[in-house]
Design a protein around this motif. Structure first.
Motif, PDB file in Angstrom:
ATOM      1  N   THR A  82     -38.372  20.343  41.032  1.00  0.00           N
ATOM      2  CA  THR A  82     -37.191  20.426  40.172  1.00  0.00           C
ATOM      3  C   THR A  82     -37.088  19.192  39.272  1.00  0.00           C
ATOM      4  N   THR A  83     -37.206  18.005  39.867  1.00  0.00           N
ATOM      5  CA  THR A  83     -37.124  16.765  39.106  1.00  0.00           C
ATOM      6  C   THR A  83     -38.409  16.589  38.298  1.00  0.00           C
ATOM      7  N   ALA A  84     -38.269  16.351  37.001  1.00  0.00           N
ATOM      8  CA  ALA A  84     -39.440  16.143  36.152  1.00  0.00           C
ATOM      9  C   ALA A  84     -40.076  14.790  36.474  1.00  0.00           C
ATOM     10  N   PRO A  85     -41.379  14.770  36.758  1.00  0.00           N
ATOM     11  CA  PRO A  85     -42.042  13.493  37.018  1.00  0.00           C
ATOM     12  C   PRO A  85     -42.171  12.670  35.748  1.00  0.00           C
ATOM     13  N   ASP A  86     -42.146  11.357  35.898  1.00  0.00           N
ATOM     14  CA  ASP A  86     -42.319  10.461  34.750  1.00  0.00           C
ATOM     15  C   ASP A  86     -43.793  10.274  34.408  1.00  0.00           C
ATOM     16  N   ILE A  87     -44.649  10.334  35.416  1.00  0.00           N
ATOM     17  CA  ILE A  87     -46.089  10.190  35.228  1.00  0.00           C
ATOM     18  C   ILE A  87     -46.782  11.146  36.191  1.00  0.00           C
ATOM     19  N   ILE A  88     -47.868  11.788  35.728  1.00  0.00           N
ATOM     20  CA  ILE A  88     -48.706  12.625  36.587  1.00  0.00           C
ATOM     21  C   ILE A  88     -50.145  12.139  36.430  1.00  0.00           C
ATOM     22  N   ILE A  89     -50.804  11.882  37.558  1.00  0.00           N
ATOM     23  CA  ILE A  89     -52.199  11.437  37.546  1.00  0.00           C
ATOM     24  C   ILE A  89     -53.027  12.441  38.347  1.00  0.00           C
ATOM     25  N   LYS A  90     -54.072  12.982  37.705  1.00  0.00           N
ATOM     26  CA  LYS A  90     -54.953  13.935  38.369  1.00  0.00           C
ATOM     27  C   LYS A  90     -56.075  13.193  39.081  1.00  0.00           C
ATOM     28  N   CYS A  91     -56.378  13.640  40.294  1.00  0.00           N
ATOM     29  CA  CYS A  91     -57.518  13.134  41.040  1.00  0.00           C
ATOM     30  C   CYS A  91     -58.390  14.335  41.378  1.00  0.00           C
ATOM     31  N   ALA A  92     -59.624  14.320  40.918  1.00  0.00           N
ATOM     32  CA  ALA A  92     -60.528  15.455  41.093  1.00  0.00           C
ATOM     33  C   ALA A  92     -60.818  15.722  42.568  1.00  0.00           C
ATOM     34  N   ALA A  93     -61.314  16.919  42.842  1.00  0.00           N
ATOM     35  CA  ALA A  93     -61.698  17.308  44.196  1.00  0.00           C
ATOM     36  C   ALA A  93     -62.756  16.357  44.734  1.00  0.00           C
ATOM     37  N   ASN A  94     -62.664  16.035  46.018  1.00  0.00           N
ATOM     38  CA  ASN A  94     -63.651  15.200  46.701  1.00  0.00           C
ATOM     39  C   ASN A  94     -63.927  13.894  45.966  1.00  0.00           C
ATOM     40  N   ASP A  95     -62.897  13.283  45.416  1.00  0.00           N
ATOM     41  CA  ASP A  95     -63.063  12.086  44.607  1.00  0.00           C
ATOM     42  C   ASP A  95     -61.913  11.115  44.860  1.00  0.00           C
TER      43      ASP A  95
END
Length: 96
Positions: A41-54
């Motif tokens: 519900t709450t909008a994140p200020d930052i989103i960081i993607k981390c790939a599979a198995n990494d």
């Protein structure tokens, strides 16, 4: 669920390490400038993607201010609506 207000109040974020090596799908770390956000519900200020198995290191040399509180959650989808936790644990280290 989120890890709420991990710094106990306002903070400046300088570094994040995300270890997603136990998961065969990507994970997304959502950071909130909030003491108790509602994941999905709450909008994140930052989103960081981390790939599979990494794993991934992210540095913010000048720092990013979180005036209310620093909270975070790790889920399997980007955007505000993602709420599903990864299959296995994701280790997160934060320097603030």
């Amino acid at each position: 669920t989120s890890e709420d207000n991990v710094t106990g109040g306002a903070a400046t974020l300088y570094y994040i390490y995300i270890d997603n090596r136990l998961n065969s799908a990507a994970s997304y770390l959502k950071l909130y400038n909030a003491a108790a956000p509602t994941v999905g519900t709450t909008a994140p200020d930052i989103i960081i993607k981390c790939a599979a198995n990494d794993d991934v290191d992210v540095a913010f040399p000048k720092g990013i201010a979180f005036g209310t509180g620093l909270s975070f959650a790790c889920v399997t989808a980007a955007g505000t609506a993602g709420t599903v936790s990864p299959t296995n644990n994701v280790a997160v280290k934060i320097v603030a």
